[in-house]
Design an enzyme around this catalytic site. Structure first.
Site, PDB file in Angstrom:
ATOM      1  CB  ALA A 197      45.990  41.533  12.074  1.00 55.58           C
ATOM      2  N   GLY A 198      42.781  41.037  13.839  1.00 57.70           N
ATOM      3  CA  GLY A 198      42.234  40.967  15.187  1.00 57.70           C
ATOM      4  C   GLY A 198      41.978  39.537  15.622  1.00 57.70           C
ATOM      5  CE  LYS A 244      26.516  33.430  19.582  1.00 54.73           C
ATOM      6  NZ  LYS A 244      27.783  34.161  19.586  1.00 54.73           N
ATOM      7  CG  ASN A 251      27.877  41.769   8.707  1.00 53.86           C
ATOM      8  OD1 ASN A 251      27.321  42.084   7.665  1.00 53.86           O
ATOM      9  ND2 ASN A 251      27.848  40.548   9.188  1.00 53.86           N
ATOM     10  CE1 TYR A 262      14.031  26.563  48.260  1.00 54.47           C
ATOM     11  CE2 TYR A 262      12.359  27.040  49.920  1.00 54.47           C
ATOM     12  CZ  TYR A 262      13.607  27.301  49.352  1.00 54.47           C
ATOM     13  OH  TYR A 262      14.392  28.283  49.876  1.00 54.47           O
TER      14      TYR A 262
END
Length: 759
Positions: A195-196, A94, A286, A39
């Site tokens: 179709a996404g 994630k 899913n 620092y």
């Protein structure tokens, strides 16, 4: 989700501390000088350097290995628009996957903003903090514009995993399915349900792989995506087909690939008969797929089936790619993730599935090793080799596409760096393997038909480390090689010695063995049984007779008994008083060598000095400088107990043998590993830094200490390494994995090469 799983999941996230992530400092903060460097005033230096050169931020901060996982919570898993806050557990998960699979640090950022323009402004302003952005769980069609705009505005990789991650794995699955089915992607007919964002990205990847637009028909909840359909979303205009068909079953006849990215039970059992011969069915909804695998198996046994679930074969899981794509992109400081980088990932993942699975993969899936074919066209998510295949492919592609600030200079060197994420033993053993490659010594494996041995031998052959000799029944070994799907070819890659068939060899080994043990209470009939039925005896005799340069035994049964079989056969090294066992433990902080963990119950001072000298010599062969701590309950003369005196006396002997060896004792274990503690107890200690060789006063202390550290620190084991024998022979413990046998093989090969050089 049943109630038991729900409760378990809540407890998992709640205890022992909330959440799944923590921030861990990478620099010490123990003294006032550390504070001054970290620092004020020292931190001004890196700040000024970054002002002068913004790219210096990658060298002076955590940015180079830091990815943001960002969402607004509008399309979280199968839960829908649950908002940013409720999506936080998914984003934390994630981030954990980035760390677990690729060693990438990650912050999850949940943005409470559903307006796309405002969301873009928020994310774009974060560029100085991160080396890459992983967009997650953002609903279509907004996600397309958000990603495209951020890619144009930001000079770091931006990747919407929901789109591209699934597409990359689907691309790899389709590539390999074409091989298994004997089809060409340019000729197959493809139908999608959905179709996404993910489906559109999959179609783009499949086109890039060679699929023809006229052979692809997309459907969604409103039916076929056809030209002229009322209120057709602008994202679907380019993929709309000129067709009179309006429903999914109307476009299924003759289809080679069904790609489901929609909803449960969309594909009906009676429609399966409409598909072409040997179809590929990817039912990726899913948690319940468009059609269950057991239905497909019953109605279309000629089909290859993929789902998004881990309890069925061929799981299409984004974790197969996103950590490794970012690993490759970060390592070359890429400014973007391009289409070429994505295709490189597709090809690398597909190629890996065609290589036999590792022992780690087999262990992660109940010991059943997958073999390339209808039930294994994409790698398993826990395959540790993914990073070695995907990250280099992506990094090289980044260089070819001109987006790498720091291109790969040496592919081999880069792969070696990545090995630290696969097996931490990679860096330790790399110089050892390089030594072994020069002579490729002959290593005999006593348990030649053991699955772990065969998997290890495949790696030994691939690494050109040695020439393996497998001891055992030829038919059993060859059958096991086929069952495991290995590429080993006896006669070319390895030699099989079958004492049941080779009577001449058996008689030769028996004669010599009787000479060794005839006066040790082993009668001729017992000797005959030992050579035929005890693989360690036969392997030791092959080593003694010069038919092998090193031997790897054990792995089954009691370690001490295996050691007793070998001890009368292989003589001690000239000048050695005893044989000792040293076991290495590779930790995140470095390597520790423990002596003596297996052989000598209560060594004398002279024996402790001898084992220390042997251990130091072996550690030098690993390319490390030995730093030895003689451990005790006593700290630098604090006690006059017999064990403390023993260690003190041993120190004097060691100094007389090698005055330059960095060694001190007797000391507490914490003093050995923490220099500050050691200097408080003895400011003039002759040991500097952290000890890497720990010498214990007896076998109890050594074995207990080793296993405690191994269990609590998730270390990787190399050993036990036997010291003091005239020829390199090592005995695996029963818990040894194939990776452990590879590690022992590397050590044995190195020792064999050194022995050959000294002849």
């Amino acid at each position: 989700m049943d109630e038991a799983l729900r409760k378990a999941a809540l407890e998992y996230h709640r205890s022992p501390r909330p959440g799944k992530l923590a921030i861990v400092p990478t620099k010490r903060m123990e003294t006032s000088r550390d504070l001054a460097l970290a620092y004020s005033p020292g931190v001004a230096a890196p700040c000024e350097a970054i002002v002068a050169d913004p790219d210096a931020s990658f060298d002076l901060t955590a940015r180079a290995n830091l990815v943001a996982v960002i969402t607004n919570g509008t399309a979280v898993l199968g839960l829908g628009n649950i908002g940013a806050l409720a999506g936080k557990p998914v984003m934390e998960g994630k981030a954990v996957l980035f760390s677990k699979f690729a060693g990438i640090d990650s912050f999850d950022i949940e943005v409470n903003e559903q307006d796309p323009d405002k969301f873009i402004e928020i994310v774009a302003s974060l560029e100085p903090s991160f080396g890459g952005i992983n967009l997650e769980d953002i609903k279509a069609p907004e996600c397309f514009r958000i990603e495209q705009t951020l890619r144009e505005r930001m000079n770091i990789p931006v990747f919407h995993d929901d789109q591209h991650g699934t597409a990359i794995i689907v691309g790899a699955a389709v590539s390999n399915a074409m091989i298994v089915q004997g089809k060409k992607i340019e000729e197959v007919k493809i139908v999608t349900s959905g179709a996404g964002a993910a489906a559109l990205s999959c179609v783009r990847i499949l086109k890039a792989l060679g699929a023809r637009p006229e052979n692809i028909t997309m459907t969604d909840r409103e039916g076929v995506v056809y030209k002229g359909r009322p209120n057709l979303d602008e994202t679907l205009v380019d993929v709309a087909r000129e067709t009179d068909a309006r429903t999914l079953p109307e476009v299924l006849p003759g289809a080679d690939i069904f790609l489901g990215l929609s909803a449960p039970r969309v594909m009906k059992e009676e429609w399966l008969a409409l598909l072409g011969a040997n179809p590929l069915i990817l039912a990726l909804a899913n948690p319940e797929p468009e059609i269950l695998p057991e239905i497909v198996k019953r109605a279309r046994p000629d089909a290859i089936m993929c789902t998004g679930r881990s309890d069925f074969p061929n799981q299409v899981n984004n974790v197969l790619c996103f950590p490794f794509i970012f690993r490759g992109a970060l390592d070359v400081r890429a400014t973007a993730i391009t289409e070429g980088m994505k295709l490189a990932a597709v090809k690398a993942i597909a190629e890996l599935a065609r290589v036999e699975a590792s022992d780690v993969v087999a262990a992660a899936y109940g010991g059943n090793a997958p073999v390339f074919g209808p039930d294994y066209i994409i790698p398993k998510p826990f395959d540790p080799r993914l990073i070695l295949h995907v990250a280099p492919a992506v990094a090289l592609a980044a260089g070819e596409e001109g987006v790498a600030r720091k291109p790969v200079v040496s592919l081999d060197a880069y792969r070696h760096e990545l090995e630290r994420f696969v097996v931490r033993s990679g860096q330790l053993l790399r110089p050892v393997i390089e030594v072994a490659r020069k002579a490729k010594p002959r290593i005999v494996y006593a348990e030649g038909d053991d699955e772990r041995t065969l998997r290890a031998v495949q790696s030994v052959v691939d690494d050109r480390m040695a020439r393996p000799i497998l001891l055992g029944r030829t038919a059993a070994i060859e059958a096991k090689i086929r069952a495991l799907g290995l590429r080993l070819e006896p006669g070319r890659d390895c030699q099989i010695l079958d004492l049941e068939k080779d009577e001449e060899l058996y008689q030769r080994l028996l004669r010599e063995y009787q000479v060794r043990v005839g006066r040790r209470g082993t009668p001729p009939d017992a000797a005959a049984r030992h050579v035929r039925k005890r693989p360690t005896v036969a392997a030791s005799m092959l080593l003694l007779e010069g038919m092998a340069d090193a031997a790897i035994c054990g792995g089954t049964g009691d370690w001490w008994r295996q050691f007793q079989y070998a001890l009368p056969i292989i003589p001690r090294r000239s000048g050695s008083g005893r044989v000792y066992a040293m076991t290495a433990l590779i930790l995140k902080a470095g390597v520790l060598f423990f002596c003596d963990t297996h052989v000598n119950a209560d060594p004398t001072s002279e024996e402790i000095a001898e084992m220390t000298m042997m251990a130091a010599g072996t550690v030098r062969h690993f390319g490390l400088t030995p730093k030895v701590a003689l451990l005790s309950h006593s700290n630098f003369g604090a006690s006059n107990s017999p064990s403390a005196k023993k260690m003190r006396h041993a120190l004097g002997l060691i100094h007389s043998y090698d005055p330059d060896l960095e060694v001190d004792g007797e000391m507490h274990a914490d003093a050995a590993l923490v220099e500050q503690i050691r200097h408080q107890a003895l400011p003039d200690s002759t040991l500097q830094g952290v000890a890497n060789i720990l010498i214990f006063p007896n076998i109890d202390a050594a074995n207990i200490g080793f296993n405690l550290v191994k269990a609590t620190a998730e270390g990787v084991t190399v050993g036990p390494i036997l010291l003091g024998q005239a020829k390199p022979l090592h005995i695996a413990v029963p818990s040894t994995t194939a990776r452990g046998i590879i590690n022992l093989s590397a050590v044995a090969a190195m020792e064999a090469v050194l022995a050959l050089q000294h002849k």
